[in-house]
Design a protein around this motif. Sequence first.
Motif, PDB file in Angstrom:
ATOM      1  N   TRP A 226       0.833  -1.203   0.000  1.00  8.52           N
ATOM      2  CA  TRP A 226       0.000   0.000   0.000  1.00  8.52           C
ATOM      3  C   TRP A 226       0.867   1.253   0.000  1.00  8.52           C
ATOM      4  O   TRP A 226       0.617   2.200  -0.736  1.00  8.52           O
ATOM      5  N   VAL A 237       3.325  14.071  -7.909  1.00 11.69           N
ATOM      6  CA  VAL A 237       3.123  15.463  -7.518  1.00 11.69           C
ATOM      7  C   VAL A 237       4.430  16.250  -7.617  1.00 11.69           C
ATOM      8  O   VAL A 237       4.427  17.454  -7.847  1.00 11.69           O
TER       9      VAL A 237
ATOM     10  N   ILE B  20       7.404  17.133   0.923  1.00  9.15           N
ATOM     11  CA  ILE B  20       6.920  15.831   0.459  1.00  9.15           C
ATOM     12  C   ILE B  20       8.093  14.890   0.212  1.00  9.15           C
ATOM     13  O   ILE B  20       8.015  13.687   0.487  1.00  9.15           O
ATOM     14  N   VAL B 164      -7.560  12.622   3.375  1.00  7.76           N
ATOM     15  CA  VAL B 164      -6.769  11.386   3.489  1.00  7.76           C
ATOM     16  C   VAL B 164      -5.670  11.559   4.525  1.00  7.76           C
ATOM     17  O   VAL B 164      -5.487  10.721   5.411  1.00  7.76           O
TER      18      VAL B 164
HETATM   19  C1  HEM Z   1       0.948   6.618   3.253  1.00  6.15           C
HETATM   20  C2  HEM Z   1       0.594   7.816   3.518  1.00  6.15           C
HETATM   21  C3  HEM Z   1      -0.120   8.754   2.536  1.00  6.15           C
HETATM   22  C4  HEM Z   1      -1.222   8.545   1.767  1.00  6.15           C
HETATM   23  C5  HEM Z   1      -2.040   7.264   1.641  1.00  6.15           C
HETATM   24  C6  HEM Z   1      -1.485   9.766   1.047  1.00  6.15           C
HETATM   25  C7  HEM Z   1      -2.510   9.940   0.144  1.00  6.15           C
HETATM   26  C8  HEM Z   1      -2.578  10.949  -0.757  1.00  6.15           C
HETATM   27  C9  HEM Z   1      -3.486  11.033  -1.868  1.00  6.15           C
HETATM   28  C10 HEM Z   1      -4.496   9.956  -2.226  1.00  6.15           C
HETATM   29  C11 HEM Z   1      -3.241  12.171  -2.534  1.00  6.15           C
HETATM   30  C12 HEM Z   1      -3.954  12.657  -3.805  1.00  6.15           C
HETATM   31  C13 HEM Z   1      -3.100  12.250  -4.960  1.00  6.15           C
HETATM   32  C14 HEM Z   1      -3.661  12.625  -6.294  1.00  6.15           C
HETATM   33  O1  HEM Z   1      -4.470  13.564  -6.365  1.00  6.15           O
HETATM   34  O2  HEM Z   1      -3.285  11.974  -7.261  1.00  6.15           O
HETATM   35  C15 HEM Z   1      -2.189  12.840  -1.853  1.00  6.15           C
HETATM   36  C16 HEM Z   1      -1.650  14.039  -2.239  1.00  6.15           C
HETATM   37  C17 HEM Z   1      -0.637  14.690  -1.576  1.00  6.15           C
HETATM   38  N1  HEM Z   1       0.044  14.230  -0.453  1.00  6.15           N
HETATM   39 FE1  HEM Z   1      -0.287  12.509   0.492  1.00  6.15          FE
HETATM   40  N2  HEM Z   1      -0.556  10.690   1.405  1.00  6.15           N
HETATM   41  C18 HEM Z   1       0.301  10.116   2.302  1.00  6.15           C
HETATM   42  C19 HEM Z   1       1.390  10.697   2.903  1.00  6.15           C
HETATM   43  C20 HEM Z   1       1.839  11.968   2.611  1.00  6.15           C
HETATM   44  C21 HEM Z   1       2.969  12.580   3.248  1.00  6.15           C
HETATM   45  C22 HEM Z   1       3.841  11.932   4.323  1.00  6.15           C
HETATM   46  C23 HEM Z   1       3.085  13.801   2.723  1.00  6.15           C
HETATM   47  C24 HEM Z   1       4.184  14.743   3.173  1.00  6.15           C
HETATM   48  C25 HEM Z   1       4.278  15.940   3.011  1.00  6.15           C
HETATM   49  C26 HEM Z   1       2.032  13.982   1.736  1.00  6.15           C
HETATM   50  C27 HEM Z   1       1.823  15.105   0.954  1.00  6.15           C
HETATM   51  C28 HEM Z   1       0.944  15.179  -0.099  1.00  6.15           C
HETATM   52  C29 HEM Z   1       0.847  16.292  -1.007  1.00  6.15           C
HETATM   53  C30 HEM Z   1       1.670  17.556  -0.950  1.00  6.15           C
HETATM   54  C31 HEM Z   1      -0.141  15.973  -1.940  1.00  6.15           C
HETATM   55  C32 HEM Z   1      -0.613  16.803  -3.123  1.00  6.15           C
HETATM   56  C33 HEM Z   1      -1.885  17.436  -2.731  1.00  6.15           C
HETATM   57  C34 HEM Z   1      -2.691  17.855  -3.889  1.00  6.15           C
HETATM   58  O3  HEM Z   1      -2.438  17.417  -5.013  1.00  6.15           O
HETATM   59  O4  HEM Z   1      -3.628  18.631  -3.634  1.00  6.15           O
HETATM   60  N3  HEM Z   1       1.301  12.835   1.701  1.00  6.15           N
HETATM   61  N4  HEM Z   1      -1.798  12.076  -0.755  1.00  6.15           N
END
Ligand code: HEM
Lengths: 275, 474
Positions: A226, A237, B20, B164
């Motif tokens: 996962w 991103v 990130i 999420v």
């Molecule tokens: C296992 C843990 C995580 C999961 C399951 C998760 C899940 C997601 C999902 C589903 C998205 C949307 C992606 C898309 O639109 O294609 C996302 C976007 C994002 N995540 Fe996470 N995330 C996790 C951990 C993190 C961590 C640790 C960071 C650290 C900074 C982070 C930062 C971001 C950012 C900056 C975006 C872009 C947001 C956007 O497009 O609006 N994520 N994440």
Amino acid sequence: MNQLIDVNLFYGAFICYGVSMVIYFLSFWKRTGKLAVAGNMILLFGLIMQIIGLVIRGTAAQFMPITNIYESLNFFSAVIVIFFLFVEWKFANRVFGVFILPVVFLLMAFSSLPSTSKEIVPLIPALQSQWLVWHVVLSFIGEAAFAVAFGSGLMYLFREKAKEGSFPARIFPDLKTLDTLTYRAIAIGFPIFTLGALIFGAVWAKYAWGDYWSWDPKETWALINWIVYALFLHVRVIRGWRGRATAWIAVIGFLTTMFTLFGVNYLLSGLHSYA
Amino acid sequence: MLSTIEREKSPGTIDTLSSIQFGLVVLVAIIFVAVIGTIIPQGHSLDYYQDKYWPFIVILIKVFRFNFAYTSPLFIGLLGLFGLNLILCSVKRFPLLLKTTFHPNTVPDHDSISSMPIRFTLENISLEKIEYGFLHAGFPLKKLDSNCLFGEKKRLGYLGASIVHISILILLAGGIVSLASGKRGEIALENGARTSTATLQDGSSLPLGFTVRLDSFAVKFYEKYPDRPKSYTSSVTITPSDGSPFEKSIRVNHPLIFNGFTVYQSSYGNSGMVSESSSVSDSVKVEVKLKNAAETMPPLAVLDMTVGSEFPVPGLGDSVRVILSEIHRDLRMGDPSDKANPAVKLDVIINGKLSWSVYAFQNFPGLNMPMNPNSNLVFSMLDLRISGVGSSSGYYTILGVVRDRGLPLMAIGAFFIMVGLFFSLYIRPQRIWVFKENDKYFIGAQVKGDTESFSNFIKIIIKNISNDKNREKK
Ligand code: HEM
């Protein structure tokens, strides 16, 4: 009696998938789409046999046929084939078969091994659970989507290497299409896998064993799996990482999936078994 | 001013921790430790690894506590960093996220449109025509002033990723609460016995706030597969400290969830109540039933037998006879830690010749284990149930008891992670701006996800608008 029918149907599906795969390869080799039409028909025939087999088996067992590795692999293969047929139709491109059908073929080969028990045995108490059914069914549907992403990820990597105007470059979908398909497949697979493998798995564990999580190797590998796909979503991103890096993660992700499915049982338990 | 310049040169700690990239590195490290935990057998003391692995690896196990990988300081620390990263990243992005979602810059200028991923221009047309063209295509635009149009769809999609991330933090919190408050113990009960405490792993006892009495415990096996258990059922009566008693049957997959505890069927055994001093009764009651017959159907025969007594198998005439040859107060098969297991051995005589033998177990009705599995013709039809060997009260159930205060948080986290995934992956916000400058209309659009198809969608609208315009001219 029943059992013979469904086992033979599954063997039949295996043979169809094998023949179909060979035809897809030949058609790729000969650079003609005509052969692939035959491959497609045979594949469809195999799928129908497999679905009938699953229905017969489910009816005989009075339970969704996903309770051992033999039934699960047949179910899994059928879902991959359905996804594959959809992708092939949607993109009107015959090359996908070369990259996705080997996965189906290997899964079916494994399920057909004499060492894989094909008997319908009644369920031990721990397996008598609707949560388990949804857990397994959704996990495999999610993983089947990952298989598609694996195929398109691999195609991306091949296509990228190919010189412009060369044979692969002419018949492969373009890089952007492949990248989008990989993303779409994972965007479909990821939530389904999250719900099925992790959430329903945890609920089932809670009901059956009292704890929702116990870090056993299979659970742990599902979590790793996962996280790999979460990495995929995030690497996109980051500017400039889309494309090759994400294609690699899609490939690695599916290898992780396969390890979770087989490796944990056959390699890790082997390591643990002397303890 | 100076500090901003410095920050651009080398990002500060907070910037790094909230990035990130850092999050991804931590996740890879988590994967790494998790993998190690699946390779190295868990939960043993160091001695165990001494003669199995190279000294170097044993040192690594010792230093990083890989023998308890998932509760090791390294792993917990990594999870902590992961949580911190997620919190910082979410907090940092939050103001911008709110602005993007709810207060977008609806009145753009030339510059902002020219930096948008989708751009078009239109000339010699009225703003109303454009407005109508988009409305007709199902994408209504609002007139902000005489020069500007703005429209958007599915803006909640912007919030998906944050939902999420927050859900993951809730799950982490739930995990911490589970770990900190979680108690797991066992209740071992014989028929008729009761308790109001569970025994924890360290031997101490945990008050439950209710009393559990075992009314009966039953193991059922499949008729056709006598070694395959079909169900384990503990029928219990629960008496809350302040309430009226109720009955419940606890089966595998059907636990009792009560008073913050989950009570589940975990195991069972024989207590060895049949002590060495108690004399073996020399008579045994044997019930002969037809296999597959309904439970309610009366047995074919009920026989009081002693060693050496024999009976003809009902329905097969006199040629097939069964002799009771041994009575065991405690027959141990396999696991020597099993407690007393009363059984009898029955010999089958066909035409005066000993053909084969079968064991029947008092505590495993239905499990008639033929010594020669190739010739179990008779016993594939008959079910021999015995009772009266020694004491029959030796049977007990083991119920697992778990108290887990983290459960509500886990449930909330799990629910919202699915909601968030749905919004982030399937609700793709779309925005369109129209801006007039020197009789020229600049159309800009943004979408999360598939830019190309949204661009085509707008292209068609614009084409239709232009076609209408041309038609009017003609
Ligand atoms: C296992 C843990 C995580 C999961 C399951 C998760 C899940 C997601 C999902 C589903 C998205 C949307 C992606 C898309 O639109 O294609 C996302 C976007 C994002 N995540 Fe996470 N995330 C996790 C951990 C993190 C961590 C640790 C960071 C650290 C900074 C982070 C930062 C971001 C950012 C900056 C975006 C872009 C947001 C956007 O497009 O609006 N994520 N994440």
